[in-house]
Design an enzyme around this catalytic site. Structure first.
Site, mmCIF file in Angstrom:
data_model
loop_
_atom_site.group_PDB
_atom_site.id
_atom_site.type_symbol
_atom_site.label_atom_id
_atom_site.label_comp_id
_atom_site.label_asym_id
_atom_site.label_seq_id
_atom_site.Cartn_x
_atom_site.Cartn_y
_atom_site.Cartn_z
ATOM 1 N N GLY A 38 -20.439 2.217 -28.554
ATOM 2 C CA GLY A 38 -20.820 1.163 -27.622
ATOM 3 C C GLY A 38 -21.987 1.429 -26.708
ATOM 4 N N GLY A 39 -21.698 1.281 -25.401
ATOM 5 C CA GLY A 39 -22.732 1.420 -24.387
ATOM 6 C C GLY A 39 -23.311 2.812 -24.305
ATOM 7 N NE ARG A 67 -6.810 -4.661 -24.822
ATOM 8 C CZ ARG A 67 -5.595 -4.995 -24.410
ATOM 9 N NH1 ARG A 67 -4.567 -4.874 -25.231
ATOM 10 N NH2 ARG A 67 -5.392 -5.451 -23.192
ATOM 11 C CE LYS A 69 -14.507 2.253 -27.203
ATOM 12 N NZ LYS A 69 -15.519 1.738 -26.262
ATOM 13 C CB ILE A 129 -5.751 3.232 -25.399
ATOM 14 C CG1 ILE A 129 -5.049 2.242 -24.464
ATOM 15 C CG2 ILE A 129 -4.786 3.733 -26.482
ATOM 16 C CD1 ILE A 129 -3.894 2.830 -23.682
ATOM 17 C CE LYS A 140 -1.097 20.326 -31.579
ATOM 18 N NZ LYS A 140 -0.093 19.408 -32.178
ATOM 19 C CG HIS A 281 -0.299 25.893 16.492
ATOM 20 N ND1 HIS A 281 -0.934 26.614 15.512
ATOM 21 C CD2 HIS A 281 -0.432 26.619 17.633
ATOM 22 C CE1 HIS A 281 -1.424 27.739 16.025
ATOM 23 N NE2 HIS A 281 -1.136 27.757 17.313
ATOM 24 N N GLY A 310 -9.366 26.279 21.737
ATOM 25 C CA GLY A 310 -9.246 26.517 20.303
ATOM 26 C C GLY A 310 -8.540 25.406 19.563
ATOM 27 C CG PHE A 478 20.212 8.211 19.699
ATOM 28 C CD1 PHE A 478 20.973 9.329 20.038
ATOM 29 C CD2 PHE A 478 20.369 7.677 18.435
ATOM 30 C CE1 PHE A 478 21.855 9.905 19.144
ATOM 31 C CE2 PHE A 478 21.257 8.244 17.526
ATOM 32 C CZ PHE A 478 22.004 9.363 17.890
ATOM 33 C CG ASP A 483 22.080 16.646 28.290
ATOM 34 O OD1 ASP A 483 21.634 15.701 27.610
ATOM 35 O OD2 ASP A 483 22.514 17.701 27.781
#
Length: 529
Positions: A38-39, A67, A69, A129, A140, A281, A310, A478, A483
């Site tokens: 193709g391109g 799709r 080729k 694909i 492979k 930190h 720092g 919560f 305290d």
């Protein structure tokens, strides 16, 4: 494993044509026959190169809108045949299959298509694909075949061929194969994760993770740990996509802390006010907003001057000269901002060790994305905490209601608490943190830590009373008992914002009323572990 393998025939089929003509010219100059599709074939021919179409090799035209080729035995046989296997060689001769020694493929731009917000059908059409099939086949058979999936490897390929008289060595081909499988894995991960989102699957049976190396790091959190930095392809504004203008290479901890700082400061809309966050930190040691960045920086710095040394500084507006001068008065590791003036850059240039990162914008703190955390034998996946609470979401639960000024400080404190390690207690006064208690084992301890920091800074600034006097208090979860609440009140707190939802909410509300506090519930917590 065979040794050197000559490159006589190459198949080039690329979406990204960067460097294509230069590579094709170099291969042709080395006597390599070029096959293409193709391109890619068109671009090579227009450059004056002799190219044979894959359709001539297969005997089938490209069809079905491209799709189909390369999905053909004439292609895959040429990629998969073992050159030292007699049966394979005989099959090649019988069926006229020519060996392909080099495959150069980069895939349809699926990730970029998704990032642009394309519709479903357009994204589907950009799933490659034939490319992945060829890449996997060539990888492979890397004992005989070179597979190149990155433009950056073009020069390396030519260099290895020159070093070995037109052939390549097995180590180089193995490296190419590893990169090829990583690319197809990342590609499939992008497709599968996109489909999971399109289907609104909260927990797909299998989830793939992928990243692209941005830089190797000198070490990790500690010098005995190896580390590297990978990007996820999302292009989210922040440390991964920012441009570093100056300073030495970022460390693992620099990157982690800079991300924490920038995500926090992005909570504050720059159109409303300037905001500055100073991080140490991964926890904020000072956050403030004001009419100017310089004023906001000073207020944030005055929350905890000791810890700011720092630290990492994040700004929600472009860095200006006045703010740059203030920042350079002490040692700072990193500054990140959505831009900087030329004068500010010149001021920083005198501090060669200070890293300046400029981002293309602020991260979207409400963007729904996934967050990951590794555990032994697995990975925890959750939605990123993009929870937002506005004034209209708050429920006043005490006899006394917050004033308008108090409500403003409460909402500010709530945004900061979201970015503080749990258990988190944050004291805020006049749009600036005045005490932060982070990561303690109890909420009472966090309230104590925040109070002690407020007292110490008041003494350092020569003030007669704690910075926390008259402050707003935020708790990321919560109060299980009264305290912690009462400790915050004793430190000077006058109003409180917390999620609510404890079995003892009634006790806590009663204690708040007795202490004369105004308190609101959010109905949402912000644990940060």
């Amino acid at each position: 494993m065979t040794d050197l393998q000559p490159v006589r025939r190459a198949l080039l089929s690329v979406s990204d044509k960067t460097g294509l003509i230069e590579l094709g010219t170099a291969l042709a100059g080395r006597g390599v026959e070029l096959l293409s599709t193709g391109g890619t074939a068109k671009a090579l021919r227009e450059a004056g190169l002799e190219v044979r179409d894959v359709s001539d090799v297969t005997g089938f035209p490209e069809m079905m809108d491209g799709r189909v080729k390369t999905l053909h035995p004439m292609v895959h046989g040429g990629l998969l045949a073992l050159r030292d296997n007699g049966d394979h060689v005989a099959a090649m001769e019988k069926h006229g299959i020519g060996g392909i020694d080099l495959l150069v493929v980069n895939l349809y731009p699926f990730e970029a298509t998704v990032a642009k917000g394309a519709n479903y059908d357009t994204c589907i059409e950009n799933i490659d694909i034939g490319g992945p099939a060829m890449i996997r086949a060539a990888a492979k058979n890397h004992a005989f075949v070179n597979v190149v999936v990155d433009v950056e490897d073009y020069e390396k390929l030519l260099g290895d061929m020159d070093q070995h008289d037109g052939a390549t060595c097995p180590k180089f081909r193995r490296k190419l194969a590893q990169k090829a499988y990583a690319r197809t894995a990342a590609y499939d991960a992008a497709v599968s994760n996109w489909l999971a989102e399109a289907l609104e699957l909260e927990a797909p049976k299998r989830r793939a993770f992928a990243g692209e190396l941005k830089q190797t790091l000198r070490y990790g959190e500690n010098s005995h740990q190896k580390a590297a930095f990978y990007t996820d392809g999302s292009n989210r504004s922040g440390v991964a996509t920012a441009e570093q203008l100056q300073g030495k290479e970022l460390s693992y901890n620099n990157i982690n802390d800079t991300d924490a700082a920038y995500e926090l400061v992005a909570e504050f809309d720059p159109a409303d006010s300037a905001a500055v966050a100073i991080i140490k930190h991964a926890n904020p040691c000072g956050v403030a907003r004001a009419s100017t960045l310089a004023e906001a920086y000073q207020k944030a710095f005055d929350c905890d001057r000791t810890s700011a040394f720092g630290g990492i500084v994040a700004l929600n507006r472009a860095l200006d000269a006045e703010t740059a001068r203030k920042i350079t008065e002490i040692f700072t590791e990193v500054v990140i901002a959505p831009g900087a003036s030329d004068e500010a850059k010149e001021i920083f240039a005198a501090k060669s060790n200070l890293r300046l990162l400029l981002s293309d914008g602020l991260p979207d703190t409400r963007q729904p994305i996934k967050a990951f955390k590794q555990v032994a034998g697995g990975m925890l996946v959750q939605d990123k905490d993009v929870g937002y609470v506005g004034r209209e979401d708050l429920k006043v639960v005490t006899e006394k209601a917050p004033t308008d000024d108090q409500m403003q400080d409460l909402l500010f404190a709530w945004k900061v608490a979201k970015h503080v390690k749990s258990n988190a207690i944050v004291y805020v006064k006049d749009n600036a943190t005045v005490g932060v208690g982070a990561g303690q084992m109890s909420r009472l301890d966090s309230a104590n830590v925040a109070a002690s920091k407020a007292e110490r800074m008041a003494a350092e600034l020569g003030l007669p009373e704690s910075l926390a006097k008259g402050c707003a208090v935020a708790s990321d979860a919560f109060f299980p008992f009264p305290d912690g609440l009462l400790e915050a009140a004793a430190a000077g707190g006058t109003c409180v914002i917390q999620p609510g939802g404890s079995m003892r909410d009634d006790e806590v509300i009663k204690a708040a009323n007795e202490a004369g506090l105004a308190m609101v519930f959010t109905g949402m917590r912000h644990f940060r572990h």
